[in-house]
Motif scaffolding. Structure first.
Motif, mmCIF file in Angstrom:
data_model
loop_
_atom_site.group_PDB
_atom_site.id
_atom_site.type_symbol
_atom_site.label_atom_id
_atom_site.label_comp_id
_atom_site.label_asym_id
_atom_site.label_seq_id
_atom_site.Cartn_x
_atom_site.Cartn_y
_atom_site.Cartn_z
ATOM 1 N N ASP A 1 44.813 43.613 32.138
ATOM 2 C CA ASP A 1 43.501 43.168 32.609
ATOM 3 C C ASP A 1 43.306 41.725 32.148
ATOM 4 O OD1 ASP A 1 40.832 42.683 33.131
ATOM 5 O OD2 ASP A 1 40.075 44.019 31.573
ATOM 6 N N LEU A 2 43.618 40.765 33.044
ATOM 7 C CA LEU A 2 43.607 39.344 32.674
ATOM 8 C C LEU A 2 42.236 38.878 32.214
ATOM 9 C CD1 LEU A 2 45.472 36.897 32.479
ATOM 10 C CD2 LEU A 2 44.861 36.307 34.823
ATOM 11 N N LYS A 3 41.180 39.341 32.903
ATOM 12 C CA LYS A 3 39.822 38.947 32.506
ATOM 13 C C LYS A 3 39.530 39.421 31.086
ATOM 14 C CE LYS A 3 36.259 39.251 35.362
ATOM 15 N NZ LYS A 3 35.380 39.755 36.467
ATOM 16 N N GLY A 4 39.950 40.642 30.776
ATOM 17 C CA GLY A 4 39.737 41.205 29.441
ATOM 18 C C GLY A 4 40.503 40.436 28.375
ATOM 19 N N THR A 5 41.741 40.046 28.708
ATOM 20 C CA THR A 5 42.566 39.267 27.765
ATOM 21 C C THR A 5 41.906 37.919 27.478
ATOM 22 O OG1 THR A 5 44.588 40.346 28.543
ATOM 23 C CG2 THR A 5 44.865 38.260 27.399
#
Length: 200
Positions: free
Chosen positions: A182-186
């Motif tokens: 989850d790029l946004k979460g990272t």
């Protein structure tokens, strides 16, 4: 005030995703120990002659550079030689990183980042203000290695199991980033890590 962040994590954890975002969003100066290790083995650099003395002149390619693939194949089956190679390379890499950190501090850089595969084993934390651990579930790491490097499942698992355990990483680092796709979460966790530093 310059802050130096160490980035570590197992193979396939996606450390480059974290490095790229720090560089792009915060203009961090990124140093990868692996890349610097290649540089110090170039002709005329400090490790060039010692590495040739260790492995013999047959590792020199036509363009006078060291055949790193050949060196890698040899040390894979000779752990003692790998130990000797590390004794040549790691001190030179650390010295180069310290020199670069000094230059960046002089230039007024706010964030420097040091990434190394053997971060804890080689004590790179000695010159970092804090260390971040990039954690990714084992199955995702296996899939990434199979896709990006063409490794078999067995080879991927063998490499992962040969590395420092999740528990050891967590015990010896200051902040954990979960990078399970989850790029946004990272990116949110990276921002929180930076903000956390601003309040320390």
């Amino acid at each position: 005030m310059m802050i130096t962040i160490g980035i570590t994590g197992g193979v396939g954890a996606g450390k480059s995703t974290v490095l790229d975002f720090l560089e792009e969003k915060y203009q961090a100066y990124v140093m990868k120990a692996d890349e610097i290790g290649h540089l110090v083995m170039e002709p005329g650099q400090s490790c060039y002659e010692p590495v040739i003395a260790l492995f013999g002149r047959q590792i020199i390619k036509n363009d006078k550079t060291i055949d790193r693939r050949q060196v890698s194949d040899v040390v894979f089956s000779h752990p003692k030689l790998l130990g000797k190679l590390n004794q040549i390379i790691h001190p030179a890499v650390k010295q180069r990183i310290l020199d670069l950190l000094g230059e960046q501090k002089e230039a007024g850089r706010e964030i420097c980042v040091v990434e190394a595969a053997l971060f804890l084993e080689e004590n790179y934390q000695e010159f970092c203000d804090e260390v971040w651990y990039v954690y990714t579930e084992e199955e995702i790491r296996i899939r990434r290695l199979m896709e990006s490097r063409g490794y078999s499942r067995e080879k991927s698992l063998g490499i992962i199991r040969n590395q420092v355990s999740d528990q050891v990483f967590r015990e010896h680092t200051d902040y954990v980033i979960e990078n399970n796709g989850d790029l946004k979460g990272t990116r949110r966790q990276i921002r929180e890590g930076i903000e956390r530093n601003e309040t320390l």
